[in-house]
Design a protein around this motif. Sequence first.
Motif: not given
Length: 137
Positions: A32-57
């Motif tokens: 989640p974005y909440g686990d990462a350093t905030p994007c430079p220049g961004s005041d918006a927060t949405a910690p539940e949104r996903i910054m990166h997802a992966g799934l091995a298939i």
Amino acid sequence: MRIDPYLYFDGTCAEAFKAYAALFGGEATLMPYGDATPCPGSDATAPERIMHAGLAIGDQFLMASDVPPGTPLPAAPHTFVNLGVDSDADAERIFAALSDGGEVRAPMAETFFAHRFGMVVDRFGTGWMVMRSKQGC
């Protein structure tokens, strides 16, 4: 070279990847974005949104993210093909060729996760991400 599809969502990435994991087997990795350093220049927060997802298939890998907080979902395509390359020279060459007549979404540059990374929609409307990863990313 490794080729992985990369999907974009507008707030539904976690839900989608849980469904894909149930369908295809395996366990989705969600950062989640909440686990990462905030994007430079961004005041918006949405910690539940996903910054990166992966799934091995099997021996393939599906990747995705929600668009950053406060950023609208870009115009189609919402699916990109990620090309994992082994050298900076390959990254630059391939990105330049795909950019010819296309629309650069993120210019080729070094990032915290890659020596070289760029995004482009080629002249045929296909979304591409070209990346030479840093070790451990």
